[in-house]
Structure formats: C-alpha cells, structure tokens
Design an enzyme around this catalytic site. Structure first.
Site, mmCIF file in Angstrom:
data_model
loop_
_atom_site.group_PDB
_atom_site.id
_atom_site.type_symbol
_atom_site.label_atom_id
_atom_site.label_comp_id
_atom_site.label_asym_id
_atom_site.label_seq_id
_atom_site.Cartn_x
_atom_site.Cartn_y
_atom_site.Cartn_z
ATOM 1 N N SER A 3 0.797 -1.331 0.117
ATOM 2 C CA SER A 3 -0.128 -0.151 0.124
ATOM 3 C C SER A 3 0.729 1.172 -0.074
ATOM 4 O O SER A 3 0.213 2.252 -0.366
ATOM 5 C CB SER A 3 -0.980 -0.057 1.319
ATOM 6 O OG SER A 3 -0.137 -0.072 2.501
ATOM 7 N N HIS B 142 -2.248 -3.004 -6.255
ATOM 8 C CA HIS B 142 -2.554 -2.641 -4.986
ATOM 9 C C HIS B 142 -4.514 -2.626 -4.844
ATOM 10 O O HIS B 142 -4.962 -1.698 -5.555
ATOM 11 C CB HIS B 142 -2.359 -1.271 -4.545
ATOM 12 C CG HIS B 142 -2.634 -0.497 -3.358
ATOM 13 N ND1 HIS B 142 -2.805 0.726 -2.850
ATOM 14 C CD2 HIS B 142 -2.880 -1.071 -2.078
ATOM 15 C CE1 HIS B 142 -3.402 0.859 -1.907
ATOM 16 N NE2 HIS B 142 -3.279 -0.439 -1.292
ATOM 17 N N GLU C 196 -5.021 -0.147 -8.041
ATOM 18 C CA GLU C 196 -3.782 0.791 -8.627
ATOM 19 C C GLU C 196 -2.762 -0.109 -9.069
ATOM 20 O O GLU C 196 -2.297 -1.146 -8.388
ATOM 21 C CB GLU C 196 -3.028 1.383 -7.569
ATOM 22 C CG GLU C 196 -3.759 2.697 -7.145
ATOM 23 C CD GLU C 196 -3.412 3.406 -5.764
ATOM 24 O OE1 GLU C 196 -3.399 4.426 -5.816
ATOM 25 O OE2 GLU C 196 -2.668 2.688 -5.023
ATOM 26 N N ASN D 253 -3.275 6.448 -1.360
ATOM 27 C CA ASN D 253 -3.013 6.449 0.276
ATOM 28 C C ASN D 253 -2.277 8.041 0.375
ATOM 29 O O ASN D 253 -2.239 8.615 1.412
ATOM 30 C CB ASN D 253 -2.046 5.658 0.584
ATOM 31 C CG ASN D 253 -2.823 4.120 0.941
ATOM 32 O OD1 ASN D 253 -3.793 4.193 1.321
ATOM 33 N ND2 ASN D 253 -2.124 3.108 1.034
#
Length: 653
Positions: A425, A446, A458, A496
């Site tokens: 992540s 991800h 992702e 993130n």
C-alpha cells in the site's frame, strides 16, 4: 398471402414473413451493445410509420422486436450524445419526439412483442415497456433496470409512468431510485416481464406465438395501486425522501428527489406522469451533478480499454491469508479463477476460507454455485500452486524485508510470463525488487478494502517495468472485474498519498479538542461517503500509522492517536478507536451545531485536493482525469463533483 418484405437501415432491419408477422431487429453498427442514439430513433420513426400503414391495410398481424447483438437487447440511450443535447430547448424537442414515437408504438392496432436477452436498461427498457408484451431469457446474463440515477437523471422516454403501470408505484419507484438491475425472474415477479424462456433461441418462437394470440400485458393489481391514492401517496413520497436522504443529499444529487416530487404530483395517473416527465427531466440533464457524473462514467469506461487483447488468466496464487490477501483470493475465485492461498499454516488460512464462503453465499443464489466457488479456492500452506499460477500476488505485512524474502523465494519457481505482483500500500516497488534477479518482473496490484466492494486497483509501475508488464497487470484487473489506474511507484502511490493528509489533518484537529462528530458530519456534508475520523477507525489506527510513517508523517508519542494504538484500541476491528463500535457501526455522540458546516467540509478536504494536485504535477498518475477517477474509486470522493481536480477547477473545493 403477401410476399415477405424487408427494409435495412443503419440501426434496424425490418421484414414481414408469410404469416404477416413483422420482425424488427436493432443492430447498432458501432460498439458491442445496442444504444438508442438520435439517429436510431429517427430511423425507428420511419419504420413505425411503415408498420402503421401495414397494420391499417391488414397486411400485418403484429411485430416482434429483437436484438441482433449477443450482448443483449438495448443498453439505453446513447450517453455520448448527452452533452450535445443538454441545452433545454434542444433536449425538450428531442424528448417530445421520442415520447411521441413511443406513444405511436403503444397505440398500434397490432400487438408489439419485445424479446429480451442480456442487457435491457434505461431507454431500452422504456422501449420494451411501450410494447404490449415482453418475453425475457431467464439466465444470468439478463439484466433489466433503470440505471439513470447513476448519471444524475431519471427515465426520460416515458419509463416513469409505464413502469408504475406495470409494477405498481412502490416497486417501480424503488427500481428507478436505486438504479438496481434485476434478473429476469425478479423482473417477471414485478410484472415488468410477462413470460420467461430458457434460451435466446426460443425468443422468436414465443414472440410469434404471442403475436398470433394477440397477447397483451396486464398492469399492476389494484392492491399495489392503493399506494398511489392521494393521501397515501403523500406519506409514501415522504418516506421515499427520508430513505433517499440516508444515501444522498438533495443539493448533491437532485434526481431522486425530482422523481419523488413527480410521483407525489402524478403517481395516481401513469399517463399524467409520462406527460410530466419532460419538464422535470430537462433541468437535471444540464445540472453540474449530471455533467460531472457523465464525465466520471466516461472516465470509468475508458479504464476498461486498457490491457492486452487476448490476455487470459486461469490460475492465481495469493501469498498472505490476512484480511486483504484472503479477500483478494476469494474475489478471484468468485470471478471464476482457480486460486491457491498460502500462509504459514491452516490456522491462518481457515478464517479467510470462512470469509470467502460468506461472500459466495451473499453473491450466489444457488448452493451448487457456492460449492463450486469453494472448490476453486484451495488452502496451500506449502506454496504448491506457485509453478502453475498465471498470477502471483503477495499480500503480507508492510515490511520491506518480508516482501523481499517472499519474492526471492518464488522468483525461480514461477512459470515464464506469469505476473509477479505485490499488494503493497505504500512501499516503493524499486525497494522490493532490489532482491530479484529480474526486477522488471515485479509490478504492483494495490487493492482496496473491502475488496468485494471497491472497484479500484492501482497498477503500480516501477522504473524497471516494461509497457507490456503493466498492460498485463491492467488486463488481470479487468479480468476480475476491477478498474485499473496505472500509477508510478512513489511513496503512497495515488490514493494513500492523497488520503493521509486528509485523515491526519482531521486527527490533529481532534487532538486539539474539536468534535470528531462535527468533523465527520462536515466531510459528509461536503460529499464524502464517511468522515475522516470514522474512516481512520475503519482502516485501522495501526494501518494508518504504518502508512503515515512510510509517507514521512510523524505521529507524536504523547498524542491520543499513539495512546490508542498502545492500548490496542485500533478502531472498528477491535471495537474501539476514536469511536466505540457496536455491530459494525460507530457509536457517535451529539453533533455540535455549526453555522457553516459546508465551509468546514471544504476546509477538511482541502489537504486531499492539494495533494492530488501535487501528485499530478509529479507525474505519479498520467493525467488529472486519471487522478480524478482514481481518487473517486479509491476514496469515495464526491462523484457529483467530478473528482478533486475538477472540483478545484470549478471552485467547489
């Protein structure tokens, strides 16, 4: 007896047979699905005029409407035309023309039967409802419904009134307000479909029988119509507004409320509802909400065009049976792949298998389908599935040395061409790949929690990766029904990276004494699906701290955040974090009054929007458009605003 006659247009074909049955088939020349473009509707006008003449001269006993495409009946109106006709006068004229055409079909002296397979959505369902009788294939591919609310509008070709006529007020309104797609059996139960057949090749025969027997659909029963009586209808409409308010605010998504207003005014007279539809519909089409939702729709559709043609994946091996790894494995099995799931022992794998079974039971209708999915998911503590896997996904703890060790161990056992992927992540791929002989083989995939609900993956590209390696990763994401957004390997990647300043900024305000309930309420008022403090609890405080540290954010040792982690109060998963949690829901206190909650919401979201701009400028994601669709799918950022970059450009964030 007349000789068969045939007519071909760009979008339609029509011919009559020796029994005087007319066969009308739609076959849109562009794309894999049929759509009701303006051109298709104009051609249909000409054909309906011919059908009227044949019917009036007794040369026609009825018409069967079918699709010439394997994908289904009609997927709706042509969304690509919406921007060009959203100007009120143009749209009003176009709607009036289509309404008049559908009334002509409904008023034909001979029966018109729709034969439905695959997708029958939006304008396609509205056309089917203007026919006199509907037959549908009862298989898993058939989907019937009104998804217009997802584009900020509601049915505009007469479908509001006609669906109420067929299904009754409450059921029809629920279908339109939720955008839910029904299976054939459910549509039959709601009287939207009159007869079911087992196979597509039975549609012609049953259509013929329906014409020769002059079958006509009956409307909803009188008990369903009671909810449309004046005094009852007002109470029903108010209840609908209350339910709509739990999902969307009127100022953000006006379409559901406009539809409820229309129902409250005309719900006891389906023809009046059809007549009132245009005036209520037109303001919605050009609204900022509908404009932005169309943009998001096209961006989402664009993601489906990535990847390699012909890429196929049959076997997946997942390393790590925690929440993410187990749920990734379960999702791949749900999507039809054979999956081996590896961890240190069965004690660690069994909870993932148990969660998988719950997913399958929720998603499948039949026990044999659940059992088949469970057979596709195999516990594999020894990693025996590695040599056969087309895709290997690592989903263990966010520790660099652990990930490096795993990939060093599997690299030599993988078959040529297999995808090697990490679900990291936040850790840059280049650092993980340092231990590999072929660092270009490692890509990032991800996923986001909960895997079964969030569509984004992702696809992370390091400086070692080739275009083909990334395209194969995107192909795999598409193969399991996910939406791939390609991002450059950089700390936090896209989602993130932009989420953490937003969440930590809110946490810092709570540390200073501000109300967490007010902050969360302000974020929701802005348009976020949940507030930042509730989100931090949902993600897990330990996970939040780990990602924050990886991205260079410090967590003061004397902060409440640090103390909660030290006490094992990690949020939802432990029953307490910033909030206490009961039955999966945060227990919240009173929300303090705030004179300008909208301004507070914009202030809270500003760090997220600012960081999105930075990420685009740094080239972490290919464009502002990709940033917008990625952040919407990965964080739930208000779709009606079109994404953070669009919201900033419009002065709304």
């Amino acid at each position: 007896m007349i000789a068969p006659q045939a007519t071909e247009t760009k979008h339609w074909s029509f011919h009559t047979d020796l029994e005087k049955i007319g066969w009308l088939t739609i076959h849109s020349p562009e794309g894999s699905v049929n759509v009701l473009s303006r051109e298709a509707i104009m051609e249909l006008e000409t054909l309906v005029a011919r059908i009227e003449d044949l019917a009036n001269s007794k040369q026609l006993v009825g018409v069967v409407l079918l699709s010439g495409k394997d994908s289904g009946f009609i997927a709706g109106a042509d969304v690509s035309e919406f921007d060009g006709i959203s100007e009120p006068s143009v749209l009003t004229e176009a709607l009036k023309r289509t309404h008049a055409l559908f009334w002509r079909i409904e008023n034909l002296k001979v029966p018109v039967v729709a034969g439905i397979h695959g997708f029958c959505l939006g304008g396609g369902l509205e056309l089917a409802l203007a026919c006199h009788y509907r037959i549908a294939v009862n298989d898993d591919k058939t989907r019937i419904g009104f998804p217009e609310v997802n584009l900020g509008i509601f049915p505009g070709f007469g479908g509001t009134g006609r669906s109420i006529r067929q299904a009754g007020p409450v059921d029809a309104m629920q279908i339109m307000l939720t955008g839910k797609m029904l299976r054939a059996g459910a549509a039959r139960g709601l009287n939207l479909v009159d007869k079911l057949v087992r196979h597509r090749d039975m549609l012609r025969w049953e259509g013929r029988n329906a014409v020769l027997q002059s079958r006509r659909s009956s409307g909803a029963g009188w008990t369903k119509k009671l909810t449309a009586l004046p005094l009852v209808r007002e109470a029903v409409a108010n209840q609908m507004r209350k339910q709509a308010g739990k999902k969307a605010r009127r100022e953000h998504y006006p379409a559901p409320y406009a539809l409820i207003d229309l129902f409250e005014k005309h719900g006891n007279d389906w023809q009046a509802m059809v007549r009132g539809e245009i005036d209520a519909f037109v303001p919605l089409m050009g609204s900022p909400t509908a404009t932005n939702l169309r943009r998001v729709f096209f961006l989402s559709e664009g993601l489906k065009k990535q990847g390699l043609k012909g890429a196929k994946f049959a076997r997946v091996h997942v390393i790590g049976a925690g929440v993410m790894g187990g749920d990734i494995a379960a999702w791949c099995a749900y999507r039809g792949m054979s999956v081996t799931l590896q961890d240190l022992d069965m004690a660690r794998i069994q909870p993932a298998l148990d969660r998988a079974k719950k997913l399958f039971q929720k998603r499948y209708r039949k026990k044999r389908e659940v059992d088949a999915a469970m057979l596709r998911l195999t516990a594999d503590p020894q990693g025996s599935g590695v040599p056969r896997a087309d895709v290997i996904i690592e989903a263990v703890v966010e520790k660099l040395e652990v990930k490096q060790s795993i990939f060093s161990g599997v690299e030599g056992r993988m078959k040529p061409g297999a995808i090697m992927a990490t679900n990291t992540s936040s850790i840059e791929l280049e650092r993980i790949a340092e231990a590999l002989k072929e660092p270009g083989r490692l890509i990032g995939l991800h996923f986001f929690n909960p895997v079964a609900q969030l569509p984004l993956v992702e696809v992370i590209r390091s400086r070692f990766n080739s275009d083909e390696a990334i395209a194969r990763g995107a192909s795999f994401a598409l193969a399991i029904g996910k939406s791939p957004v390609v991002v450059k390997s950089a700390p936090g990647f896209l989602v993130n990276r932009v989420l953490m300043p937003y969440m930590l900024g809110a946490v810092e305000r709570v540390e200073k004494g501000e109300s967490k309930e007010l902050l969360d309420a302000a974020a929701v008022a802005f348009g976020m699906p949940m507030g930042p403090i509730e989100l931090m609890d949902t993600v897990g405080l330990d996970v939040g701290k780990s990602v924050a540290t990886e991205l260079g954010h410090s967590i003061p040792a004397d902060s409440r955040f640090a103390r909660l982690i030290a006490e094992g109060k990690l949020g939802r998963k432990t029953g307490e974090g910033f909030y206490k949690w009961e039955k999966g829901k945060a227990v919240k206190g009173e929300t303090p009054a705030n004179a300008d909650i909208a301004a507070l919401g914009r202030e809270l979201v500003k760090p997220l929007v600012d960081m999105t701009e930075v990420v685009v400028e740094e080239g972490v994601v290919g464009s502002a458009d990709m940033a917008d669709v990625g952040v919407i799918m990965g964080t739930g950022f208000a779709p009606f605003l079109g994404g953070p970059m669009r919201a900033r450009a419009d002065g709304r964030a």
